[in-house]
Design a protein around this motif. Structure first.
Motif, PDB file in Angstrom:
ATOM      1  N   VAL A   1      36.025  23.146  49.011  1.00  0.00           N
ATOM      2  CA  VAL A   1      34.610  23.111  49.383  1.00  0.00           C
ATOM      3  C   VAL A   1      34.217  21.737  49.916  1.00  0.00           C
ATOM      4  O   VAL A   1      34.509  20.716  49.297  1.00  0.00           O
ATOM      5  CB  VAL A   1      33.723  23.472  48.164  1.00  0.00           C
ATOM      6  CG1 VAL A   1      32.274  23.072  48.415  1.00  0.00           C
ATOM      7  CG2 VAL A   1      33.828  24.964  47.873  1.00  0.00           C
ATOM      8  N   SER A   2      33.595  21.734  51.078  1.00  0.00           N
ATOM      9  CA  SER A   2      32.991  20.517  51.602  1.00  0.00           C
ATOM     10  C   SER A   2      31.504  20.804  51.787  1.00  0.00           C
ATOM     11  O   SER A   2      31.138  21.794  52.421  1.00  0.00           O
ATOM     12  CB  SER A   2      33.620  20.127  52.938  1.00  0.00           C
ATOM     13  OG  SER A   2      34.974  19.779  52.731  1.00  0.00           O
ATOM     14  N   LEU A   3      30.675  19.971  51.188  1.00  0.00           N
ATOM     15  CA  LEU A   3      29.250  20.267  51.180  1.00  0.00           C
ATOM     16  C   LEU A   3      28.462  18.976  51.037  1.00  0.00           C
ATOM     17  O   LEU A   3      28.813  18.129  50.221  1.00  0.00           O
ATOM     18  CB  LEU A   3      28.949  21.212  49.992  1.00  0.00           C
ATOM     19  CG  LEU A   3      27.522  21.670  49.768  1.00  0.00           C
ATOM     20  CD1 LEU A   3      27.061  22.579  50.903  1.00  0.00           C
ATOM     21  CD2 LEU A   3      27.408  22.425  48.442  1.00  0.00           C
ATOM     22  N   ASP A   4      27.413  18.829  51.834  1.00  0.00           N
ATOM     23  CA  ASP A   4      26.538  17.664  51.715  1.00  0.00           C
ATOM     24  C   ASP A   4      25.190  18.088  51.141  1.00  0.00           C
ATOM     25  O   ASP A   4      24.674  19.131  51.497  1.00  0.00           O
ATOM     26  CB  ASP A   4      26.277  17.041  53.095  1.00  0.00           C
ATOM     27  CG  ASP A   4      27.481  16.228  53.580  1.00  0.00           C
ATOM     28  OD1 ASP A   4      28.442  16.087  52.797  1.00  0.00           O
ATOM     29  OD2 ASP A   4      27.441  15.761  54.722  1.00  0.00           O
ATOM     30  N   VAL A   5      24.656  17.257  50.270  1.00  0.00           N
ATOM     31  CA  VAL A   5      23.284  17.461  49.807  1.00  0.00           C
ATOM     32  C   VAL A   5      22.484  16.283  50.342  1.00  0.00           C
ATOM     33  O   VAL A   5      22.830  15.129  50.077  1.00  0.00           O
ATOM     34  CB  VAL A   5      23.199  17.495  48.267  1.00  0.00           C
ATOM     35  CG1 VAL A   5      21.763  17.769  47.837  1.00  0.00           C
ATOM     36  CG2 VAL A   5      24.144  18.538  47.684  1.00  0.00           C
ATOM     37  N   HIS A   6      21.456  16.582  51.130  1.00  0.00           N
ATOM     38  CA  HIS A   6      20.686  15.502  51.735  1.00  0.00           C
ATOM     39  C   HIS A   6      19.608  15.002  50.794  1.00  0.00           C
ATOM     40  O   HIS A   6      19.040  15.765  50.019  1.00  0.00           O
ATOM     41  CB  HIS A   6      20.031  15.973  53.044  1.00  0.00           C
ATOM     42  CG  HIS A   6      21.015  16.555  54.006  1.00  0.00           C
ATOM     43  ND1 HIS A   6      22.173  15.911  54.357  1.00  0.00           N
ATOM     44  CD2 HIS A   6      21.026  17.740  54.662  1.00  0.00           C
ATOM     45  CE1 HIS A   6      22.843  16.664  55.203  1.00  0.00           C
ATOM     46  NE2 HIS A   6      22.185  17.788  55.398  1.00  0.00           N
ATOM     47  N   GLU A   7      19.319  13.717  50.912  1.00  0.00           N
ATOM     48  CA  GLU A   7      18.316  13.106  50.061  1.00  0.00           C
ATOM     49  C   GLU A   7      16.960  13.785  50.279  1.00  0.00           C
ATOM     50  O   GLU A   7      16.536  14.013  51.404  1.00  0.00           O
ATOM     51  CB  GLU A   7      18.224  11.616  50.384  1.00  0.00           C
ATOM     52  CG  GLU A   7      17.556  10.868  49.289  1.00  0.00           C
ATOM     53  CD  GLU A   7      18.034   9.422  49.207  1.00  0.00           C
ATOM     54  OE1 GLU A   7      18.921   9.031  49.983  1.00  0.00           O
ATOM     55  OE2 GLU A   7      17.484   8.713  48.360  1.00  0.00           O
ATOM     56  N   GLY A   8      16.300  14.136  49.175  1.00  0.00           N
ATOM     57  CA  GLY A   8      14.947  14.672  49.241  1.00  0.00           C
ATOM     58  C   GLY A   8      14.854  16.173  49.443  1.00  0.00           C
ATOM     59  O   GLY A   8      13.756  16.727  49.404  1.00  0.00           O
ATOM     60  N   GLU A   9      15.974  16.844  49.635  1.00  0.00           N
ATOM     61  CA  GLU A   9      15.901  18.282  49.893  1.00  0.00           C
ATOM     62  C   GLU A   9      16.076  19.095  48.604  1.00  0.00           C
ATOM     63  O   GLU A   9      16.453  18.565  47.559  1.00  0.00           O
ATOM     64  CB  GLU A   9      16.969  18.707  50.903  1.00  0.00           C
ATOM     65  CG  GLU A   9      18.378  18.766  50.320  1.00  0.00           C
ATOM     66  CD  GLU A   9      19.386  19.412  51.270  1.00  0.00           C
ATOM     67  OE1 GLU A   9      18.967  20.104  52.211  1.00  0.00           O
ATOM     68  OE2 GLU A   9      20.599  19.241  51.047  1.00  0.00           O
ATOM     69  N   VAL A  10      15.773  20.397  48.719  1.00  0.00           N
ATOM     70  CA  VAL A  10      16.139  21.328  47.663  1.00  0.00           C
ATOM     71  C   VAL A  10      17.198  22.252  48.255  1.00  0.00           C
ATOM     72  O   VAL A  10      16.926  23.003  49.195  1.00  0.00           O
ATOM     73  CB  VAL A  10      14.937  22.160  47.177  1.00  0.00           C
ATOM     74  CG1 VAL A  10      15.393  23.155  46.107  1.00  0.00           C
ATOM     75  CG2 VAL A  10      13.847  21.262  46.621  1.00  0.00           C
ATOM     76  N   LEU A  11      18.404  22.130  47.734  1.00  0.00           N
ATOM     77  CA  LEU A  11      19.496  22.965  48.215  1.00  0.00           C
ATOM     78  C   LEU A  11      19.768  24.052  47.193  1.00  0.00           C
ATOM     79  O   LEU A  11      19.951  23.766  46.010  1.00  0.00           O
ATOM     80  CB  LEU A  11      20.762  22.130  48.419  1.00  0.00           C
ATOM     81  CG  LEU A  11      22.025  22.924  48.770  1.00  0.00           C
ATOM     82  CD1 LEU A  11      21.956  23.461  50.201  1.00  0.00           C
ATOM     83  CD2 LEU A  11      23.286  22.084  48.584  1.00  0.00           C
ATOM     84  N   ALA A  12      19.759  25.305  47.639  1.00  0.00           N
ATOM     85  CA  ALA A  12      20.086  26.400  46.730  1.00  0.00           C
ATOM     86  C   ALA A  12      21.519  26.831  46.984  1.00  0.00           C
ATOM     87  O   ALA A  12      21.899  27.094  48.122  1.00  0.00           O
ATOM     88  CB  ALA A  12      19.140  27.574  46.938  1.00  0.00           C
ATOM     89  N   VAL A  13      22.314  26.858  45.927  1.00  0.00           N
ATOM     90  CA  VAL A  13      23.670  27.401  46.031  1.00  0.00           C
ATOM     91  C   VAL A  13      23.589  28.829  45.521  1.00  0.00           C
ATOM     92  O   VAL A  13      23.248  29.061  44.360  1.00  0.00           O
ATOM     93  CB  VAL A  13      24.671  26.575  45.196  1.00  0.00           C
ATOM     94  CG1 VAL A  13      26.065  27.163  45.325  1.00  0.00           C
ATOM     95  CG2 VAL A  13      24.660  25.126  45.642  1.00  0.00           C
ATOM     96  N   ILE A  14      23.828  29.783  46.417  1.00  0.00           N
ATOM     97  CA  ILE A  14      23.634  31.177  46.027  1.00  0.00           C
ATOM     98  C   ILE A  14      24.940  31.953  46.147  1.00  0.00           C
ATOM     99  O   ILE A  14      25.886  31.517  46.802  1.00  0.00           O
ATOM    100  CB  ILE A  14      22.541  31.856  46.895  1.00  0.00           C
ATOM    101  CG1 ILE A  14      22.926  31.840  48.376  1.00  0.00           C
ATOM    102  CG2 ILE A  14      21.207  31.175  46.684  1.00  0.00           C
ATOM    103  CD1 ILE A  14      21.930  32.570  49.263  1.00  0.00           C
ATOM    104  N   GLY A  15      24.954  33.103  45.501  1.00  0.00           N
ATOM    105  CA  GLY A  15      26.143  33.929  45.518  1.00  0.00           C
ATOM    106  C   GLY A  15      26.197  34.753  44.248  1.00  0.00           C
ATOM    107  O   GLY A  15      25.449  34.501  43.312  1.00  0.00           O
ATOM    108  N   TYR A  16      27.080  35.729  44.238  1.00  0.00           N
ATOM    109  CA  TYR A  16      27.206  36.582  43.055  1.00  0.00           C
ATOM    110  C   TYR A  16      27.793  35.781  41.907  1.00  0.00           C
ATOM    111  O   TYR A  16      28.362  34.714  42.112  1.00  0.00           O
ATOM    112  CB  TYR A  16      28.098  37.781  43.367  1.00  0.00           C
ATOM    113  CG  TYR A  16      27.567  38.650  44.470  1.00  0.00           C
ATOM    114  CD1 TYR A  16      26.404  39.395  44.281  1.00  0.00           C
ATOM    115  CD2 TYR A  16      28.204  38.711  45.693  1.00  0.00           C
ATOM    116  CE1 TYR A  16      25.900  40.187  45.294  1.00  0.00           C
ATOM    117  CE2 TYR A  16      27.712  39.501  46.715  1.00  0.00           C
ATOM    118  CZ  TYR A  16      26.550  40.241  46.514  1.00  0.00           C
ATOM    119  OH  TYR A  16      26.053  41.010  47.507  1.00  0.00           O
TER     120      TYR A  16
END
Lengths: 343, 219
Positions: A29-44
């Motif tokens: 997995v390669s994934l960035d979380v940007h400053e100030g955002e709300v990132l939802a990780v979704i899936g079953y």
């Protein structure tokens, strides 16, 4: 663009099981979380979402790859520095995980004690946090005296005690009823907006995504299969797993049993049109049907908002002379309308 | 009842001996067992100080000692008693033996109480950046305190049971009193007074334990 607050690069996590078999919970997995955002990780469930957030605060160490938080490579840090890094990453849990042996105030004070904040400052900070989550008058209550929503608010206050720039929420509303879910989500939104805290939420609930997420990462079988703006992913998922998940949470297409009833009542062909916020969409749909000489009856669907933009789907029963419905379908597609026939 | 009235002084001494043996052993085995139980919990594979070797050795040790009947244990640790307190007879020698024997039982009870602590709170403490020892003593122990107190109460009854065998090596106590002045003289009054006294001691112990546990658990 500024440096991401969290960067996962080629991260995998494998668990060895007895008997020599290995389970890959997170797969490259390669994934960035940007400053100030709300990132939802979704899936079953079982997709690897929980492991991904636990990699972000090093509760789990990756088998391979690197995890960088606020510029620090967690995979290289010794235990002692790792603990210091964790003090700057808040976390809340599905089952709240409050200390039953401590009061509400004691729970919120815990991370401050761990961080070595002196007593007087600690008390002031606890009061401030409890005020922020609206539980100041319950400071001396014990967790079992609180409702589920109140417990999660204490969890949030505890997670924010040390002023972390990053908050990880592991299915934070999954154990709550819909009304309380809304209350907790709006609190998380305030945390994001007013305090500027970056939030990563893991969820399988559409409500959580709809109410707070800026971007989503869709996971399946340990892989992140799609990342993007919430509206883009939900209105036009590019990958099959994302489409499957979006469909299951949006309920945008008639379910099989509904479809069967519709069929029974409506002998014509059933066409589902995706409603996005493109201008003149309704006009184009009407023109396509009318132009082909097709009569329509609206039989299923709905339109609501996602990220303050229109999103929904409508299922029509289309009837008309031989070939007319096919012509209408072609005309709709030519006009750039996303339409699918229910088969 | 004449037998009893003639031996009231012996009876009174026997009560004190029983209480002394039970309470001192409870504290000593409580502390020793707590340390052992914490070690068992912490070194369990996957736990805070996960260590297969230590966990395995401790587990085997506890499993070997715990099933030995106390009377045999009492005889078997003679050399240890001599080394520790200089004698194998008397109240002190018995107290030492009980403390040791009960510690192994306590260790399992401590381990069980701690294993039942919600792993979620441990995770929350880890996420807050707490060190392993801090989590062990600041979170796991307080969270497991309720069951722990009930476990100690349970052990107290077992310890009172062990004190009754002190008479075998001149340790005194109500057990010896009941046999020497009671059954061996066919003086059933003395026997039943001893039984009643033991019951009272156990009941008081149970009551106190329940009270403390309720306070800790807030129920």
């Amino acid at each position: 663009m500024a440096e991401p607050i969290v960067r996962l690069t080629g991260v995998s996590k494998r668990y060895e099981r007895k008997g020599g078999t290995a389970v890959t919970a997170v797969d490259d997995v390669s994934l960035d979380v940007h400053e100030g955002e709300v990132l939802a990780v979704i899936g079953y469930s079982g997709a690897g979402k929980s492991t991904v957030v636990r990699l972000m605060n090093a509760l789990e160490a990756p088998t391979s790859g690197t995890v960088t938080v606020a510029g620090q490579d967690l995979t290289r840090l010794p235990e002692k520095d790792l603990r210091r890094a964790r003090q700057k990453i808040g976390m809340i849990f599905q089952q709240f995980n409050l200390f039953r042996s401590r009061t509400v105030a004691g729970n919120v004070a815990y991370p401050l004690k761990v961080a070595g904040v002196p007593r007087a400052q600690r008390d002031a900070r606890v009061a401030e946090l409890l005020d922020f989550v609206g539980l100041l008058e319950r400071a001396h209550a014990h967790p079992e005296q609180l409702s589920g929503g109140q417990k999660q608010r204490v969890g949030i206050a505890r997670a924010l005690a040390t002023n972390p720039p990053l908050l990880l929420a592991d299915e934070a509303t999954s154990a709550l009823d819909p009304e309380t879910t809304t209350e907790v989500l709006s609190l998380l939104r305030r945390v994001n907006r007013e305090l500027g805290v970056t939030i990563v939420v893991i969820t399988h609930e559409m409500d959580a995504v709809r109410q707070i997420a800026d971007r989503v990462a869709v996971m399946e079988n340990g892989r992140v299969v799609e990342v993007g703006d919430v509206y883009d992913v939900f209105s036009a998922p590019r990958t099959a797993p994302a489409r499957r998940f979006v469909r299951s949470v949006l309920h945008d297409r008639p379910e099989p049993d509904v479809l069967e009833r519709l069929r029974h009542r409506h002998p014509g062909r059933l066409l589902t049109v995706l409603i996005t916020d493109e201008p003149d969409l309704q006009k184009r749909v009407d023109e396509a049907f009318v132009g082909a000489g097709v009569r329509t009856e609206l039989v299923h669907g709905g339109v609501s908002e996602l990220r303050e933009r229109r999103l929904g789907s409508l299922t029509y029963e289309a009837t008309g002379p031989r070939g007319a419905v096919d012509a209408a379908l072609a005309a709709l597609r030519a006009a750039g309308v996303a339409v699918e026939e229910e088969v | 009842m004449e037998g009893f009235l003639d031996t009231v002084d012996v009876y009174r001494t026997a009560i004190w001996q029983t209480l002394f043996m039970a309470l001192v052993s409870l504290v000593a085995s409580g502390l020793l067992g707590l340390a052992l139980g914490i070690a068992l919990y912490a070194t369990r594979p996957g736990n805070l100080l996960s260590n297969r070797l230590v966990f395995g050795v401790l587990g085997v040790l506890v499993n070997i000692v715990r099933p030995i009947p106390f009377v045999i244990f009492l005889a078997a640790i003679g050399p240890l008693q001599v080394a520790a307190i200089g004698t194998t007879i008397g109240t002190n020698a018995v107290t030492f033996a009980i403390s040791l024997a009960a510690a192994f039982a306590v260790s399992r009870i401590v381990e069980q109480s701690l294993v039942n602590v919600d792993p979620g709170v441990v995770e929350a403490a880890r996420a807050a950046g707490a060190s392993r020892l801090r989590i062990l003593f600041g979170v796991v122990l307080p969270e497991g305190l309720g069951p722990l107190v009930l476990g100690y109460t349970f052990i107290f009854v077992g310890i009172v049971d062990m004190t009754a065998q002190a008479g075998l090596v001149g340790g005194g106590g109500l057990g010896q009193y009941a046999i020497t002045y009671g059954s061996q003289r066919y003086d059933w009054g003395v026997v039943y007074v001893s039984v009643a006294t033991i019951i009272v001691i156990v009941q008081v112990g149970q009551f106190v334990g329940n009270r403390i546990a309720r306070g800790v658990l807030r129920r």
